[in-house]
Design a protein around this motif. Structure first.
Motif, PDB file in Angstrom:
ATOM      1  N   VAL A 128      19.494  17.617  73.398  1.00 14.74           N
ATOM      2  CA  VAL A 128      19.782  17.533  71.965  1.00 14.74           C
ATOM      3  C   VAL A 128      21.296  17.546  71.801  1.00 14.74           C
ATOM      4  O   VAL A 128      21.994  18.382  72.383  1.00 14.74           O
ATOM      5  N   LEU A 129      21.822  16.611  71.020  1.00 10.72           N
ATOM      6  CA  LEU A 129      23.268  16.496  70.853  1.00 10.72           C
ATOM      7  C   LEU A 129      23.785  17.440  69.780  1.00 10.72           C
ATOM      8  O   LEU A 129      23.123  17.680  68.768  1.00 10.72           O
ATOM      9  N   THR A 252      20.267   7.025  73.250  1.00 11.46           N
ATOM     10  CA  THR A 252      20.383   8.020  72.194  1.00 11.46           C
ATOM     11  C   THR A 252      19.434   7.625  71.069  1.00 11.46           C
ATOM     12  O   THR A 252      19.447   6.479  70.618  1.00 11.46           O
ATOM     13  N   GLY A 253      18.600   8.555  70.645  1.00 13.09           N
ATOM     14  CA  GLY A 253      17.608   8.230  69.625  1.00 13.09           C
ATOM     15  C   GLY A 253      17.232   9.422  68.769  1.00 13.09           C
ATOM     16  O   GLY A 253      17.609  10.562  69.060  1.00 13.09           O
ATOM     17  N   PRO A 261      19.686  14.045  66.909  1.00 13.84           N
ATOM     18  CA  PRO A 261      19.416  13.054  67.953  1.00 13.84           C
ATOM     19  C   PRO A 261      19.373  13.671  69.337  1.00 13.84           C
ATOM     20  O   PRO A 261      19.934  14.743  69.580  1.00 13.84           O
ATOM     21  N   ILE A 262      18.710  12.980  70.252  1.00 18.33           N
ATOM     22  CA  ILE A 262      18.731  13.362  71.658  1.00 18.33           C
ATOM     23  C   ILE A 262      19.373  12.231  72.447  1.00 18.33           C
ATOM     24  O   ILE A 262      19.454  11.096  71.986  1.00 18.33           O
ATOM     25  N   ILE A 278      12.061   2.921  81.979  1.00 17.98           N
ATOM     26  CA  ILE A 278      12.974   4.010  82.303  1.00 17.98           C
ATOM     27  C   ILE A 278      12.263   5.339  82.130  1.00 17.98           C
ATOM     28  O   ILE A 278      11.386   5.480  81.272  1.00 17.98           O
ATOM     29  N   TYR A 279      12.637   6.313  82.975  1.00 14.48           N
ATOM     30  CA  TYR A 279      12.124   7.681  82.827  1.00 14.48           C
ATOM     31  C   TYR A 279      13.200   8.518  82.134  1.00 14.48           C
ATOM     32  O   TYR A 279      14.283   8.724  82.652  1.00 14.48           O
ATOM     33  N   CYS A 280      12.894   8.986  80.926  1.00 14.05           N
ATOM     34  CA  CYS A 280      13.761   9.899  80.184  1.00 14.05           C
ATOM     35  C   CYS A 280      12.844  10.778  79.334  1.00 14.05           C
ATOM     36  O   CYS A 280      12.006  10.256  78.586  1.00 14.05           O
ATOM     37  N   THR A 281      12.995  12.067  79.436  1.00 11.12           N
ATOM     38  CA  THR A 281      12.054  12.982  78.793  1.00 11.12           C
ATOM     39  C   THR A 281      12.195  13.021  77.270  1.00 11.12           C
ATOM     40  O   THR A 281      13.276  12.834  76.727  1.00 11.12           O
ATOM     41  N   ALA A 282      11.055  13.267  76.613  1.00 10.87           N
ATOM     42  CA  ALA A 282      10.987  13.629  75.182  1.00 10.87           C
ATOM     43  C   ALA A 282      11.314  12.507  74.204  1.00 10.87           C
ATOM     44  O   ALA A 282      11.687  12.783  73.061  1.00 10.87           O
TER      45      ALA A 282
END
Length: 343
Positions: A128-129, A252-253, A261-262, A278-282
């Motif tokens: 989380v940013l 970033t979304g 955003p995360i 792509i593998y990116c969590t959450a």
């Protein structure tokens, strides 16, 4: 009374030998019993020592197995929901493709006004940013204004008039009449860079007519605000249409369940001939349209956008694996079409 007759020398010797045998027998018996007790004690000690060693070895293994089982349970319990569908048809997906010649950039360099930029993360792990880390070029799409709900993510890409954003096709509806707005840098109900009205949306016929997941891409023209273009206010990414099928990227979304955003650093790779994965969590509902930024520089926040979350299963059917249509010549043609409608 008469006195006892003294024993003969022979009898005395025999009596002495008998006493010595009894003494030796007693000593031997004691020695044997003592050694037996010592052996029993030693055996018991050895057994205990072996037991201690076995426990010491087995406990780390048991702990590791327990941790592995816990991790498996955690993965199994992950949510399977995903980005909302918003177009005439179905889904979208990611993967590779043969290299194609890229068209020249719309302008010599993409603007990079904001200094805020997401940090790179452990590969595949989203974060989380903080407000200071949010890229201004990335924002949330809302239906009807800031009072509505954000349903997708979009990014500003470089263009001559500075008024183009890109997202997934299923996030918007093609045409010149739209109630959707783009809010760059959105956070906690605020619009730090303003609320920008979308004036027109361009999507491929293969998507709008047939729901082809390989064409789940949309470009949108954004109206000026207070006499300025959106790119002049928040900066932009360079659009890449070289059909890159393998690259480390920054995503970033905006998950729809959050107002923050995360961001995630991940390794994009080919999923099919026209899709990336792509593998990116959450990356749950709301992150559709998130840009895949290659050549990302965390010091300046700049890079080249080579994909958006969309395509197969409208971007993915689990939160931790996402997809994108391959950005090649068809995406470049769609971008050029958007330029023809821009101011």
């Amino acid at each position: 009374m008469g006195t006892a007759e003294p024993e003969s020398r022979t009898e005395r010797l025999r009596a002495a030998r008998r006493r010595r045998r009894r003494t030796a027998l007693v000593l031997t018996t004691g020695l044997v019993l003592g050694m037996g007790a010592l052996a029993t004690t030693s055996s018991s000690a050895d057994t205990k020592l072996l037991h201690i060693l076995n426990v010491a070895k087995s406990e780390p293994v048991s702990a590791a197995r327990s941790a592995a089982k816990s991790a498996t349970r955690a993965r199994t319990g992950a949510k399977s929901g995903r980005k909302p569908s918003a177009s005439a048809s179905a889904s979208a997906g990611p993967t590779p493709k043969p290299t194609q010649k890229a068209a020249p950039s719309a302008s010599p360099t993409a603007a990079a006004t904001p200094v805020a930029a997401p940090p790179t993360t452990a590969i595949g792990q989203s974060e989380v940013l903080t407000q200071a880390q949010q890229p201004a070029q990335v924002g949330a799409l809302f239906s009807g204004g800031l009072d509505g709900t954000h349903h997708c993510t979009a990014s500003v890409v470089d263009s001559p008039a500075g008024d183009i954003i890109v997202t997934a096709g299923h996030c918007l509806t093609t045409g010149s009449t739209t109630s959707d707005v783009f809010i760059p840098g959105y956070r906690d109900g605020t619009a730090p860079h303003g609320v920008w009205q979308i004036s027109s949306v361009v999507e491929a016929d293969a998507w709008t007519s047939g729901g082809d997941v390989d064409d789940d891409v949309a470009f949108a023209v954004v109206e000026p605000l207070n006499g300025r273009s959106i790119e002049s206010v928040v900066g932009s990414y360079t659009l890449g249409t070289d059909a890159v099928s393998s690259a480390q990227v920054q995503l970033t979304g905006y998950p729809s369940a959050s107002n923050e955003p995360i961001s995630c650093t991940g390794d994009g790779s080919a999923f099919t001939a026209d899709q990336l994965q792509i593998y990116c969590t959450a990356y749950t509902n709301g992150t559709s349209g998130s840009g895949w930024i290659s050549g990302y520089d965390p010091a300046t926040g700049t890079g080249t956008l080579i994909g958006v979350i969309g395509g197969y299963e409208t971007g993915g059917d689990t939160p931790d694996v996402s997809y994108s249509p391959l950005f090649g010549s068809s995406v470049r043609a769609l971008y050029d079409q958007a330029l023809s409608q821009a101011g």
